[in-house]
Write an enzyme that holds these catalytic residues in place. Structure first.
Site, PDB file in Angstrom:
ATOM      1  N   PRO A   1      12.232  -7.946   0.955  1.00  0.00           N
ATOM      2  CA  PRO A   1      12.636  -7.155   2.120  1.00  0.00           C
ATOM      3  C   PRO A   1      11.432  -6.586   2.867  1.00  0.00           C
ATOM      4  O   PRO A   1      10.501  -6.096   2.232  1.00  0.00           O
ATOM      5  CB  PRO A   1      13.502  -6.037   1.525  1.00  0.00           C
ATOM      6  CG  PRO A   1      13.182  -6.008   0.083  1.00  0.00           C
ATOM      7  CD  PRO A   1      12.661  -7.350  -0.308  1.00  0.00           C
TER       8      PRO A   1
ATOM      9  N   GLY B   1       7.542  -1.099   1.395  1.00  0.00           N
ATOM     10  CA  GLY B   1       6.449  -0.728   0.486  1.00  0.00           C
ATOM     11  C   GLY B   1       6.208  -1.767  -0.588  1.00  0.00           C
ATOM     12  O   GLY B   1       5.504  -1.507  -1.567  1.00  0.00           O
TER      13      GLY B   1
ATOM     14  N   GLY C   1       4.865  -4.752   0.016  1.00  0.00           N
ATOM     15  CA  GLY C   1       3.753  -5.623   0.409  1.00  0.00           C
ATOM     16  C   GLY C   1       4.168  -6.834   1.213  1.00  0.00           C
ATOM     17  O   GLY C   1       3.463  -7.851   1.216  1.00  0.00           O
ATOM     18  N   SER C   2       5.315  -6.756   1.921  1.00  0.00           N
ATOM     19  CA  SER C   2       5.763  -7.980   2.617  1.00  0.00           C
ATOM     20  C   SER C   2       4.776  -8.413   3.693  1.00  0.00           C
ATOM     21  O   SER C   2       4.586  -9.616   3.895  1.00  0.00           O
ATOM     22  CB  SER C   2       7.170  -7.820   3.180  1.00  0.00           C
ATOM     23  OG  SER C   2       7.139  -6.982   4.286  1.00  0.00           O
TER      24      SER C   2
ATOM     25  N   ASP D   1      -3.322  -4.051  -1.074  1.00  0.00           N
ATOM     26  CA  ASP D   1      -2.197  -5.001  -1.001  1.00  0.00           C
ATOM     27  C   ASP D   1      -2.719  -6.442  -1.000  1.00  0.00           C
ATOM     28  O   ASP D   1      -2.241  -7.295  -1.749  1.00  0.00           O
ATOM     29  CB  ASP D   1      -1.381  -4.784   0.280  1.00  0.00           C
ATOM     30  CG  ASP D   1      -0.597  -3.489   0.250  1.00  0.00           C
ATOM     31  OD1 ASP D   1      -0.903  -2.643  -0.592  1.00  0.00           O
ATOM     32  OD2 ASP D   1       0.316  -3.332   1.086  1.00  0.00           O
TER      33      ASP D   1
HETATM   34  C1  MEV Z   1       0.347   0.589   1.385  1.00  0.00           C
HETATM   35  O1  MEV Z   1       0.986  -0.418   0.621  1.00  0.00           O
HETATM   36  C2  MEV Z   1      -0.576   1.404   0.532  1.00  0.00           C
HETATM   37  C3  MEV Z   1      -1.325   2.550   1.230  1.00  0.00           C
HETATM   38  O2  MEV Z   1      -2.156   3.134   0.219  1.00  0.00           O
HETATM   39  C4  MEV Z   1      -2.154   2.059   2.395  1.00  0.00           C
HETATM   40  C5  MEV Z   1      -3.356   1.211   1.972  1.00  0.00           C
HETATM   41  O3  MEV Z   1      -3.705   1.151   0.793  1.00  0.00           O
HETATM   42  O4  MEV Z   1      -3.962   0.637   2.897  1.00  0.00           O
HETATM   43  C6  MEV Z   1      -0.366   3.615   1.713  1.00  0.00           C
END
Ligand code: MEV
Length: 314
Positions: free
Chosen positions: A95, A99, A101-102, A146
């Site tokens: 999805p 959060g 990592g798509s 990511d």
């Molecule tokens: C996003 O998946 C993770 C964050 O820490 C941003 C990043 O690491 O660039 C919020």
């Protein structure tokens, strides 16, 4: 006719989201429960794309695909084929904006498919570097976490500017990942944390420092099979992430339901402000009960994630 294919999974941040942007360490796990597949064929005219957001010429694609546009251009240039017309077809069961990592996973799949199409071997370093070009368009100041995790498909201990390392895992636990059903807002969350940090460094720096210490503790617990210790670090990290305003009502609801129903630890994962949370359980049986509680409390989807199944590097 398909001439190149690239596949990528997502990621879960176990510890260290947001503080990783400020040079603190983070731990992320590959999320193999869902994947993205990109296939490529060549054609004479301009580059085109088919995905959930849009179908048509890449040049006319909506802003959500700005990162992909830049990525295709950079990858074709890297491959010394800037003039080659290509058609990308992206299919996903990961999805978007949760959060997980798509955005980095789409980029990894696209780069892999283009290298595959031209039969050029792809190093992990080139892959991460190219993916970070697109990530810089999606996020304000991406830490690289990511891209690094998804490119390697392993449990990563990551700190900006240091060599990433793969963590040996000896953990008999199960993580439940629950989707709030609300789009996370990583870009906004990252820039709001930056504003807070600029305005109140004396309040925010100790929070970021403590998040860094908790990541270190968690990496120790991962290799010594200390589920209780790991759970405590997760819950404390969630409290600190709440203090820097990256949680929201939907995440608070699921985290408190998880703790009230015996999770060893629970926290948001990824950028926050919606998206997903994770709850640590001691067994599959406990995880199944937990998933039911979380769904009853509003989670729109849940996945089980047996920590013993994760590839670790030993
Ligand atoms: C996003 O998946 C993770 C964050 O820490 C941003 C990043 O690491 O660039 C919020």
């Amino acid at each position: 006719m398909t001439i190149g294919v690239g596949v990528a999974n997502g990621k879960i941040i176990l510890m260290g989201e947001h503080s990783v942007v400020y040079g603190k360490p983070a731990i992320a796990l590959p999320f193999s429960k869902a994947s993205i597949r990109c296939s490529v064929d060549f054609h004479e005219s301009e580059n085109s794309i088919r995905c959930i957001y849009y179908e048509g010429l890449l040049v006319d694609a909506p802003s959500v695909l700005d990162g992909v546009k830049v990525l295709v251009e950079s990858t074709l240039k890297h491959l010394d084929k800037p003039e080659q017309g290509i058609n990308l077809n992206i299919e996903s069961d990961l999805p978007p904006q949760r959060g997980l990592g798509s955005s980095a996973a789409v980029s990894v799949a696209v780069v892999r498919s283009l290298f595959d199409a031209f039969k050029v071997p792809l190093s992990e370093e080139d892959l991460s570097n190219l993916v970070n070009i697109a990530e810089a368009v999606h996020h304000v100041n991406p830490s690289g976490l990511d891209a690094s995790t998804i490119a390697s498909g392993k449990v990563v201990y990551y700190q900006h500017g240091s060599e990433k390392r793969f963590i040996p895992m000896h953990l008999n636990g199960v993580i439940v990942v629950a989707d709030t059903g609300k789009h996370g807002q990583t870009k906004q969350a990252v820039s709001e944390v930056r504003d807070l940090w600029i305005k109140n460094p004396d309040d925010i720096n100790p929070i970021l420092d403590r998040l860094g210490e908790l990541t270190l503790e968690a990496s120790e617990y991962l290799s010594t099979n200390n589920l209780i210790g790991l759970g405590k670090t997760m819950t404390e990290a969630h409290g600190l992430l709440r203090k820097i305003n990256v949680s929201d009502d939907t995440l608070e609801q699921l985290v408190s339901v998880a703790i009230a129903n015996g999770a060893l630890g629970a926290k948001l994962t990824g950028g926050g402000k919606g998206g997903c949370m994770i709850a640590l359980c001691s067994s599959t049986k406990e995880a199944e009960k937990m998933a039911t509680h979380l769904r009853n409390a509003g989670a729109t989807n849940t996945w089980f994630y047996d920590l013993q199944e994760i590839i670790s590097d030993e």
